[in-house]
Write an enzyme that holds these catalytic residues in place. Structure first.
Site, PDB file in Angstrom:
ATOM      1  N   ASP A 410       0.837  -1.192   0.000  1.00  0.00           N
ATOM      2  CA  ASP A 410       0.000   0.000   0.000  1.00  0.00           C
ATOM      3  C   ASP A 410       0.876   1.247   0.000  1.00  0.00           C
ATOM      4  O   ASP A 410       1.874   1.306   0.718  1.00  0.00           O
ATOM      5  CB  ASP A 410      -0.861  -0.045   1.275  1.00  0.00           C
ATOM      6  CG  ASP A 410      -1.948   1.009   1.282  1.00  0.00           C
ATOM      7  OD1 ASP A 410      -2.862   0.912   0.454  1.00  0.00           O
ATOM      8  OD2 ASP A 410      -1.877   1.923   2.131  1.00  0.00           O
ATOM      9  N   GLU A 477       2.150  -0.492  -4.847  1.00  0.00           N
ATOM     10  CA  GLU A 477       1.137   0.457  -5.293  1.00  0.00           C
ATOM     11  C   GLU A 477       1.850   1.800  -5.400  1.00  0.00           C
ATOM     12  O   GLU A 477       2.114   2.457  -4.393  1.00  0.00           O
ATOM     13  CB  GLU A 477      -0.010   0.569  -4.276  1.00  0.00           C
ATOM     14  CG  GLU A 477      -1.097   1.525  -4.769  1.00  0.00           C
ATOM     15  CD  GLU A 477      -1.879   2.244  -3.658  1.00  0.00           C
ATOM     16  OE1 GLU A 477      -3.023   2.633  -3.912  1.00  0.00           O
ATOM     17  OE2 GLU A 477      -1.337   2.420  -2.545  1.00  0.00           O
TER      18      GLU A 477
HETATM   19  C1  GLC Z   1      -4.233   2.904  -0.721  1.00  0.00           C
HETATM   20  C2  GLC Z   1      -5.448   2.030  -0.729  1.00  0.00           C
HETATM   21  C3  GLC Z   1      -6.650   2.838  -0.358  1.00  0.00           C
HETATM   22  C4  GLC Z   1      -6.449   3.389   1.032  1.00  0.00           C
HETATM   23  C5  GLC Z   1      -5.139   4.161   1.112  1.00  0.00           C
HETATM   24  C6  GLC Z   1      -4.743   4.427   2.535  1.00  0.00           C
HETATM   25  O1  GLC Z   1      -4.229   3.835  -1.727  1.00  0.00           O
HETATM   26  O2  GLC Z   1      -5.571   1.392  -1.956  1.00  0.00           O
HETATM   27  O3  GLC Z   1      -7.833   2.105  -0.416  1.00  0.00           O
HETATM   28  O4  GLC Z   1      -7.506   4.231   1.402  1.00  0.00           O
HETATM   29  O5  GLC Z   1      -4.069   3.479   0.546  1.00  0.00           O
HETATM   30  O6  GLC Z   1      -4.301   3.255   3.140  1.00  0.00           O
END
Ligand code: GLC
Length: 738
Positions: A410, A477
């Protein structure tokens, strides 16, 4: 006790049953037993219930216990005699030739061990075009299956240690024989084994992957948004047992790896992305046992499972934060980022939360502000503190030992912040940061200091050392849309891969998409291709909605099937779902309060398994509304229609699986001109062609035979199509030169 995972790389031999496993002889076997039952006055239903997988003599003895030994032998001979000449519809089982060719290519010894007699076995194998290097029949052993003698003799003849042999069976007596021989078992027809196979082609694929390259290279991934996938308890909230119950849906899509959104203990203020205990499974998802069961069931289907590592921040309910916020001298204070108020008493700098408002919240108990790039209930961790870094290393290690196969990371490019916490400069008026999924105010800043600091790579390199000890996969991500900049996250010993969100952040523009893909392919062979996730509008909606949006998304999936890296589906994308409808007041996304047009609720409505209330997602009241799905949106509604989005994608991904050996030959992909405005990429002997436009293409000569055609289910690897064609709008093909 959890079973030890099957290590395909260490196999020494593969031992295959014949009838029902390698050879499809069901009809012939049934005819013979029916005729035999007529002659001997036995009940045919009972005969068929006990005959499969057992030597004929066993079956005769069980059915007619009054017969003496010579009568049993005679009755068994008669049974075989009825089968000898009945070879009309005997053929190789699906995937059998693919598997045997793969075993030969890999140099893995194999044998056939059958309960049929030699004459019958040779006739059937011949009819199926299979010539085994070693054949052991019921004529070669004292007792047949479930006695292990046949399997043990085969292992000895091949010089293989029984513990390193894989038995492939489709009947209980056969599996019992394999187990009694101390071997690992792969089971067909829904039976239980160390591996549960859909067909032999799947085993070919798994072996190819295990032996050729790291398992995640060119893997097909599927994102499960856990709260909305399937609820097994009726509380309206998805859970891990719900995922276990639908693993076969994923297996039929040829999925190699499943990403589970966070299942850790959490107050769910951001639906799991706010973790209160990194080592515990939240009870609302089913607790520890449900996770063990899911890992076991997935591994037995040859699928990997990765978790979601959310370590930019914790929940404010994490004990670390409770300690840290209790006193300035508490040792854990420095796990988070604290600063004195600005001279006017306001926040220490101008950073903003993604979900609206300042990124700082004042904590009266200790008189300082703490940083949170998301909700105030999601305090950011201090990655400049080595003690915190060591805690997270241990968390990763814990889950990899426990059985996860890696992590999606994340906000992987966040973590470290500018050491001086400098203000972000504003962007020039009228310019916005390109990423969606946040507020307009956030997009008006140049995020030079709060995110994407270069020191983050060192953290990834450290995690990579941990992951590589376990053969685990780290997938970032990273919302860096420039593929060249993104490639820096996946070079050398950094992350194994990262999502490239170009296709997620864009609407439909064929020329632009074409150019973006070409640039991404050139930047790195280790990117992960994705069209949607739980944070952004669904692909079919962004690409134009309805049938058109679906077809455009599918055409991109055909291109993705060729590109190096991993290719991902977000749950429901296999159905071509557009965004769900969520009436005002019924949403749950924290972002929607500050920025309603970016609400993520519309992409999180329940997975529609079948029509009706609850959509097969829940028997209770779902936590988000159903989304207004039609029958034709559901898995059940699409399963029977060969032209449905679901079935076309299944065909595509099954073909891709068969081509994995050819994909592995090279990662080099080049854009090709084939004389019409058709997007064409070539990778070694493979091609992908797509007409991304809304008008038919000019006629083109196919540069190689087509093995998949989005618009024609009759085209397969066994029945390829060559020649000249005109591509309909959004029609897409995979071609294989050999
Ligand atoms: C990432 C996740 C999202 C979340 C954010 C904070 O972008 O995909 O759903 O709200 O991180 O953890």
């Amino acid at each position: 006790m959890r079973r030890q995972r099957l290590d395909l790389e260490a196999l020494e031999a593969v031992l295959l049953d014949m009838d029902g496993t390698l050879v499809d002889s069901d009809a012939s076997v049934e005819r013979a037993w029916t005729a035999w039952a007529g002659e001997y006055g036995a009940d045919i239903a009972r005969v068929l219930a006990v005959a499969h997988g057992s030597p004929a003599a066993h079956t005769v003895r069980r059915l007619l216990p009054a017969l003496d030994a010579s009568e049993v032998a005679e009755a068994a001979r008669r049974q075989h005699a009825l089968q000898y000449d009945d070879l009309a519809d005997v053929a190789a089982a699906p995937g059998a030739h693919d598997l045997l060719a793969e075993l030969d290519r890999l140099g893995l010894p194999w044998a056939v061990v059958t309960s049929a007699d030699r004459r019958l076995a040779e006739a059937r194998l011949h009819a199926a075009g299979i010539d085994p290097p070693l054949l052991l029949t019921v004529d070669d052993v004292r007792a047949g299956k479930p006695d292990p003698e046949g399997y043990l003799r085969a292992a000895a003849r091949l010089g293989a240690d029984p513990a390193s042999c894989l038995v492939v069976e489709d009947s209980e007596p056969g599996l019992a024989a394999g187990r009694a021989a101390g071997m690992r078992c792969a089971a067909l027809r829904g039976l239980d084994g160390d591996l549960r196979l859909l067909d032999l082609g799947q085993l070919a694929h798994l072996l190819r992957h295990a032996r050729l390259r790291p398992w995640w290279r060119d893997a097909v991934g599927y994102q499960v948004y856990l709260p909305s996938f399937r609820d097994s308890t009726g509380d309206g909230w998805g859970d891990l047992a719900g995922v276990s119950a639908h693993l076969d849906h994923l297996a039929r899509l040829a999925v190699d790896v499943v990403w589970l959104t966070p299942f850790f203990r959490s107050p769910m203020r951001d639906h799991g992305y706010d973790i209160a205990d990194y080592r515990a499974v939240d009870p609302s998802f089913g607790g520890e046992a449900a996770l063990d069961e899911l890992l076991d069931q997935a591994h037995r289907r040859g699928m990997r499972v990765i978790g979601d590592l959310v370590v930019n921040h914790t929940s404010d309910a994490h004990p670390w934060f409770a300690a840290a916020s209790s006193s300035r001298s508490e040792p854990r204070r420095d796990y988070y980022i604290w600063r004195d108020p600005a001279p006017d008493g306001g926040p220490p700098n101008n950073w903003l939360s993604h979900f609206g408002g300042p990124a700082w919240t004042f904590s009266p108990a200790t008189g300082q502000y703490y940083l949170h790039l998301f909700r105030p209930e999601q305090p950011d961790l201090n990655w400049r503190n080595p003690a915190l870094a060591a805690e997270i290393d241990a968390v990763i290690e814990h889950w990899l030992v426990r059985g996860l196969d890696g992590f999606r990371i994340d906000t992987a490019a966040y973590l470290v912040k500018d050491a001086g916490l400098r203000d972000n400069p504003p962007l020039p008026p009228g310019r916005l940061a390109p990423t969606l999924g946040t507020t307009l105010d956030w997009r008006r800043q140049d995020h030079r200091y709060d995110i994407h600091q270069p020191d983050v790579h060192a953290i990834h390199e450290q995690w990579r050392r941990v992951a590589d000890r376990h053969g685990a996969f780290l997938l970032g991500e990273v919302y860096e849309l420039d593929p060249v900049a993104l490639a820096r996250f996946v070079t050398g010993e950094r992350l194994h891969s990262s999502f490239w969100f170009g296709l997620v952040e864009t609407g439909w523009n064929p020329d632009r998409i074409d150019a973006m893909i070409t640039a991404a392919v050139a930047a790195s062979p280790r990117l992960s291709w994705v069209q949607g996730n739980h944070d952004r509008s669904r692909a079919a909606t962004r690409y134009g909605g309805g049938m058109l949006g679906r077809r455009r998304s599918l055409a991109l999936h055909v291109l993705m099937a060729l590109l190096p890296g991993t290719a991902w589906l977000y749950q429901g994308e296999e159905l071509g779902l557009g965004d769900g409808q969520v009436p005002p007041g019924q949403g749950a996304d924290p972002l929607a309060t500050a920025q309603p047009d970016q609400s993520r609720d519309v992409v999180r409505t329940p997975m529609p398994w079948r029509p009706g209330p609850g959509l097969g997602f829940t028997t209770g009241r779902p936590w988000l509304p159903g989304g207004g799905r039609l029958r034709s949106d559901t898995v059940a509604g699409q399963t029977g229609d060969p032209a449905s989005h679901l079935n076309v994608l299944r065909r595509l991904l099954m073909v891709r699986r068969r081509l994995a050996g050819l994909l592995a030959v090279t990662d080099e992909v080049t854009r090709q001109e084939i004389g019409a405005p058709v997007t064409a990429y070539r990778r070694g002997d493979l091609w992908a062609l797509a007409n991304l436009r809304d008008t038919p293409s000019a006629e083109v000569e196919l540069p190689a035979p087509a093995v998949f055609d989005s618009d024609d289910p009759a085209v397969t690897a066994d029945r390829p199509k060559s020649g000249r064609i005109r591509l309909a709008p959004q029609q897409a093909l995979l071609l294989a030169a050999r």
